[in-house]
Design an enzyme around this catalytic site. Sequence first.
Site: not given
Ligand code: ADP
Ligand code: TRP
Length: 330
Positions: A110, A189, A192
């Site tokens: 990040k 990957k 967002k």
């Molecule tokens: P982002 O990376 O878009 O901010 P989040 O961190 O909120 O998404 O992820 C929410 C869930 O979706 C998590 O379990 C994360 O591992 C899964 N996820 C996010 N991006 C991907 C991806 N490109 N492929 C597979 N799983 C993903």
């Molecule tokens: N960190 C996770 C993501 O970015 C979101 C998340 C927060 C989460 N607390 C969690 C996922 C606990 C599984 C269990 O996608």
Amino acid sequence: MRILSGVQPSGELHLGNYFGAIQQHLELQTQGEALYFIADFHALTTVQDAAKLRELVRDVAATYLALGLDPTQATFFRQSDVPEVHELTWMLECVTGMGELERATSYKDKVANGITPSVGLFTYPALMASDILIYRSNLVPVGKDQVQHVEICRDMAGRFNHAFSTDVLIKPESRLSKTPKVPGTDGQKMSKSYGNTIPIFASGKKLKKAINAIVTDSKDPSKEPLDPDTCNAFAIFELFADEAEREGMATRYREDRTLPGYGTIKQRIRELMDEKFGPARERKAELLKPGSELDDVLEAGGKKARAIARETLDICREATGLTDPRGYRA
Ligand code: ADP
Ligand code: TRP
């Protein structure tokens, strides 16, 4: 078996979220006691605009409900309705060395992608561990990028239990889907935070624009074979296509010298997305209207989740000596 997962309300949910996480969440809701939450505390690391955060929380809630989350099966709630998680986070931070969080690759990625490294972003895995441990969860369905966080959570649970001679915290297992790392339009990957997403519910012109942004090579199919194994558009297409269609398209890539180019597969991705998500898109629009069941669902879920968290936290307070066994301070 208790199943738990969270998703951040930090932008519109996308195909990576769906095929990496949401699809598993929906499948698992009937296979144990499922708890799913909207990680709004986590989202404060990137969303710092009150109206925007409120809108995104409702958007994520409507997305899950429209896609089939059944609140009579799974407890669905906002993370911030359970402030107890912060108390356990602190306890976990006190048994964690700096080095462990410094090794977290999601933090490093990040920061490398331009997100300001706040203290909150750095300690994010401790809050996530607390989310998991406070509900004494066994299984955590997530995408590949979150597996290291679940490992950190297991380590924290082990160290807490050891330090305070208790077994209150349960080490969870992560669970991956068949597609744990969905590529974005640029091939890294889909996320967002990286501006490379295809939103689940995009339609019309917006969908066309997102799909046209998928980066492909400049091979001319009339002159040379295309390679499905390294093609980003193919990787996104195969998330939707059944086996026969997948094979058919792979053969065209390799052998069909009349293929008009990558426009064909992009057009097909649009159709497949419309077929798969079209009906849910309409349900989502209904759920976003004022007075829908959405707010009541989250409120009821929050109360249920909070009661579970309170029980675990009371045991942790006792184990650490913050509260004495009869529940009051010396
Ligand atoms: P982002 O990376 O878009 O901010 P989040 O961190 O909120 O998404 O992820 C929410 C869930 O979706 C998590 O379990 C994360 O591992 C899964 N996820 C996010 N991006 C991907 C991806 N490109 N492929 C597979 N799983 C993903
Ligand atoms: N960190 C996770 C993501 O970015 C979101 C998340 C927060 C989460 N607390 C969690 C996922 C606990 C599984 C269990 O996608």
